[in-house]
Design a protein around this motif. Structure first.
Motif, PDB file in Angstrom:
ATOM      1  N   SER A  51       0.850  -1.195   0.000  1.00  0.00           N
ATOM      2  CA  SER A  51       0.000   0.000   0.000  1.00  0.00           C
ATOM      3  C   SER A  51       0.881   1.237   0.000  1.00  0.00           C
ATOM      4  O   SER A  51       1.889   1.292   0.707  1.00  0.00           O
ATOM      5  CB  SER A  51      -0.904   0.016   1.235  1.00  0.00           C
ATOM      6  OG  SER A  51      -0.147   0.190   2.413  1.00  0.00           O
ATOM      7  N   ASN A  52       0.540   2.190  -0.852  1.00  0.00           N
ATOM      8  CA  ASN A  52       1.195   3.490  -0.878  1.00  0.00           C
ATOM      9  C   ASN A  52       2.537   3.403  -1.603  1.00  0.00           C
ATOM     10  O   ASN A  52       3.399   2.591  -1.266  1.00  0.00           O
ATOM     11  CB  ASN A  52       1.388   4.034   0.539  1.00  0.00           C
ATOM     12  CG  ASN A  52       1.677   5.531   0.544  1.00  0.00           C
ATOM     13  OD1 ASN A  52       2.471   6.023  -0.243  1.00  0.00           O
ATOM     14  ND2 ASN A  52       1.010   6.244   1.431  1.00  0.00           N
ATOM     15  N   THR A  53       2.751   4.260  -2.562  1.00  0.00           N
ATOM     16  CA  THR A  53       3.989   4.265  -3.334  1.00  0.00           C
ATOM     17  C   THR A  53       5.116   5.001  -2.632  1.00  0.00           C
ATOM     18  O   THR A  53       6.172   5.238  -3.210  1.00  0.00           O
ATOM     19  CB  THR A  53       3.749   4.914  -4.706  1.00  0.00           C
ATOM     20  OG1 THR A  53       3.156   6.216  -4.522  1.00  0.00           O
ATOM     21  CG2 THR A  53       2.820   4.063  -5.558  1.00  0.00           C
ATOM     22  N   ALA A  54       4.929   5.405  -1.365  1.00  0.00           N
ATOM     23  CA  ALA A  54       6.019   6.047  -0.621  1.00  0.00           C
ATOM     24  C   ALA A  54       7.169   5.081  -0.384  1.00  0.00           C
ATOM     25  O   ALA A  54       8.299   5.489  -0.116  1.00  0.00           O
ATOM     26  CB  ALA A  54       5.506   6.585   0.714  1.00  0.00           C
ATOM     27  N   ILE A  55       6.912   3.790  -0.470  1.00  0.00           N
ATOM     28  CA  ILE A  55       7.970   2.791  -0.348  1.00  0.00           C
ATOM     29  C   ILE A  55       8.725   2.747  -1.673  1.00  0.00           C
ATOM     30  O   ILE A  55       8.132   2.539  -2.732  1.00  0.00           O
ATOM     31  CB  ILE A  55       7.382   1.398  -0.038  1.00  0.00           C
ATOM     32  CG1 ILE A  55       6.559   1.447   1.249  1.00  0.00           C
ATOM     33  CG2 ILE A  55       8.480   0.349   0.081  1.00  0.00           C
ATOM     34  CD1 ILE A  55       5.730   0.205   1.481  1.00  0.00           C
ATOM     35  N   THR A  56      10.031   2.930  -1.616  1.00  0.00           N
ATOM     36  CA  THR A  56      10.827   2.951  -2.845  1.00  0.00           C
ATOM     37  C   THR A  56      11.835   1.812  -2.924  1.00  0.00           C
ATOM     38  O   THR A  56      12.415   1.585  -3.984  1.00  0.00           O
ATOM     39  CB  THR A  56      11.577   4.288  -2.974  1.00  0.00           C
ATOM     40  OG1 THR A  56      12.442   4.453  -1.842  1.00  0.00           O
ATOM     41  CG2 THR A  56      10.597   5.453  -3.046  1.00  0.00           C
TER      42      THR A  56
END
Length: 586
Positions: A330-335
């Motif tokens: 969930s969430n593209t803040a994880i890179t």
């Protein structure tokens, strides 16, 4: 819907426990050289929270202070020393030591864990201010006490597992008495089990502690019950010239000479240096349902979520390979993210064992379909698949179902060096991770068939096991192993290697050739002798080719000094046929 929680780091320590003794362990630190690191120098059970002897977690031996000259253990900075117990569930113990807390520092600290993997379940925390006061935190209550600063004083933990009772005594004054099964923060949900004691450089108000420890000892007031496994014969199985059309039985016994029930699990594995990746139709292993939520760390962390596929579910897939792992984030803040594959653990540590594969991938919001660059072969043991993420503060997480039906293999978690079940450590999160394992390829014909795979042996009892070995058209040399896992802390895994040659008159689809391979184990080189060697291939136990060479010689030498220590399969080819041998590289 996204759920946030705080997950703590864990650790699994090597155990050493001597039963039926009055004093089971003692250390006054005088046998070490001042300035040396305890866990790095000691041959005893001392280790650190992250099992990193010699690191910054490892505390130094000091001659500056000592309750019994000349040395003591100096805790400061990021020191994080662990003494592990064998997850004792019975017996009566006294754990005692001397403390020196200088008023010039920020104070001192220690804790006791219910599991030898610290961080799984905290039994108590004890804090010392630098002014001679302190408090014990247990069962969600703080118990105040006083102690003499700038001088040595005595600390005693009296833990009676048989009565589920604990007592803390500081400088001959009883601080509190409580049921030992309490957790540090709660009176419910705890386990009546002695796991480990932790001397950490902590202090009240999140300070960095500075203190000394001396004359550490563990006394067994009432003996604990423990199992003791004895396998007879405890030797490798080597059988030659077996007719592949018949079954040959090899018998051994599992005996328990201890005084507590012994649980065991037998898992056969196969050496498959070259898996057949011809597709026979993909199969998917997962535990998640359609409901969806996600979990993350509120303050951000590097952590993993994993699911396991037990050997029982993989029995018809041996020889196939994991070629894809799917995970929902969930969430593209994880890179930054990785897919990892792990081998089987044991009955004591539980969860994933040794990591055998890792692959980076760029994460996206939603389902991520990661095709493995090198498929991981299924050898017959449990396999685990995880997703590792570098999660920013409150910045996304790993998806899971919202079904309230957690499977044992469905929700393992690691935020440090050790694994635990999310639902066991957090009762309000009984979910399964959104992770799917995709396998394909052609299975092998299994030729190892234990007569039983699990069982319990009571004290002084014996269990006979037959291992059926049949080729079923698997001609030539075949190697594998029987892994006997048990709850004996001294011997959690016993491995019996199997080396079998199957033959049948008039049929030979494997064309074995004679070779010699030495030394074995090897450290720098392996020497191979055979008739006119044309090629040598070396594979790790994940089925990945790590060496490939062509030759035209009878004697060759292959340097292996740069190989990672472990077990490898060597396939030697000539115009007359091939041979496969197992080699251990140290």
């Amino acid at each position: 819907m996204k759920k946030s929680l705080f997950l703590t780091a864990l650790f699994v320590a090597a155990l050493s426990w001597t039963m039926a003794q009055t004093v089971v362990f003692s250390d006054n630190f005088d046998s070490y050289t001042a300035g040396s690191r305890l866990a790095q120098t000691s041959t005893a059970a001392w280790t650190t929270w992250s099992n990193a002897p010699g690191s910054a977690e490892d505390a130094a031996i000091s001659s500056t202070q000592a309750a019994s000259a000349p040395n003591s253990l100096y805790i400061t900075g990021s020191n994080d020393i662990i003494y592990p117990f064998a997850n004792q569930t019975s017996g009566h113990y006294k754990i005692e030591y001397d403390y020196y807390v200088p008023s010039s520092g920020s104070g001192a600290y220690f804790n006791i864990q219910h599991y030898y993997a610290p961080g799984t379940q905290w039994a108590l925390e004890c804090y010392f201010y630098n002014n001679g006061s302190g408090y014990l935190s247990v069962g969600g209550v703080e118990h105040s006490f006083s102690y003499p600063a700038n001088t040595w004083f005595h600390v005693e933990n009296d833990i009676d597992l048989d009565l589920d009772s604990a007592k803390l005594i500081i400088n001959d004054v009883v601080v509190a008495v409580w049921p030992f099964s309490y957790q540090q923060s709660s009176t419910t949900g705890g386990i009546n089990q002695l796991g480990s004691i932790n001397f950490y450089a902590g202090a009240p108000n999140n300070g960095t502690g500075t203190y000394y420890v001396d004359n550490f000892s563990v006394t067994e007031l009432t003996a604990a019950a423990a199992p003791n496994i004895v396998v007879t014969p405890d030797e490798d199985i080597v059988l030659t010239d077996l007719d592949f059309t018949t079954t040959t039985n090899y018998s051994f016994s599992i005996n328990n000479t201890g005084d507590a029930p012994l649980s065991f699990r037998i898992v056969p594995t196969y050496d498959i240096p070259v898996p057949n990746n011809t597709s026979t139709g993909a199969s998917t292993f997962s535990y998640d349902l359609d409901e969806y939520t996600s979990i993350n760390f509120t303050s951000g962390a590097q952590w993993e979520a994993a699911i396991g596929v037990p050997a029982e579910d993989l029995i018809n897939h041996i020889g196939r390979s994991i070629n894809q792992v799917q995970v929902r984030l969930s969430n593209t803040a994880i890179t930054t993210a990785k897919i990892r594959i792990y081998k089987m653990g044991n009955l004591i540590t539980e969860g994933p064992g040794e990591m055998i594969y890792e692959q980076d991938f760029y994460p996206v919001d939603g389902w991520n379909n990661v095709t493995l660059n090198t498929p991981v072969v299924i050898d017959g043991g449990d396999l685990w698949a995880s997703v590792w993420i570098d999660q920013p503060v409150d910045g996304g997480g790993v998806g899971c179902d919202d079904s309230y039906q957690a499977d044992y293999y469905g929700n393992w978690t690691k935020s440090g060096p050790s694994w635990y079940r999310l639902s066991e450590n957090n009762a309000d999160l009984p979910y399964n991770w959104n992770i799917k394992v995709i396998v394909d390829g052609t299975p092998i014909t299994r030729w190892i068939a234990p007569s039983m795979t699990t069982g319990t042996v009571i004290a002084t009892d014996n269990q006979n096991i037959n291992v059926g070995l049949a080729g079923n058209n698997a001609l030539g040399n075949r190697t594998g192993a029987l892994h006997i896992y048990s709850n004996d802390f001294e011997h959690p895994e016993i491995e019996i290697n199997i080396d079998v040659t199957f033959v049948n008159v008039g049929i030979n689809d494997y064309n074995q050739i004679e070779i010699t391979l030495a030394p074995n184990p090897a450290t720098e080189n392996i020497n191979i002798t055979s008739e006119q060697i044309t090629a040598v291939e070396i594979f790790n136990m994940a089925g990945q080719k790590v060496f490939n060479g062509t030759y035209n010689d009878n004697n060759i030498t292959i340097p292996v000094g740069s190989f990672t220590a472990g077990t490898y399969m060597v396939r030697v080819s000539s115009d007359a046929g091939t041979a496969v041998r197992k080699v251990v590289i140290k």
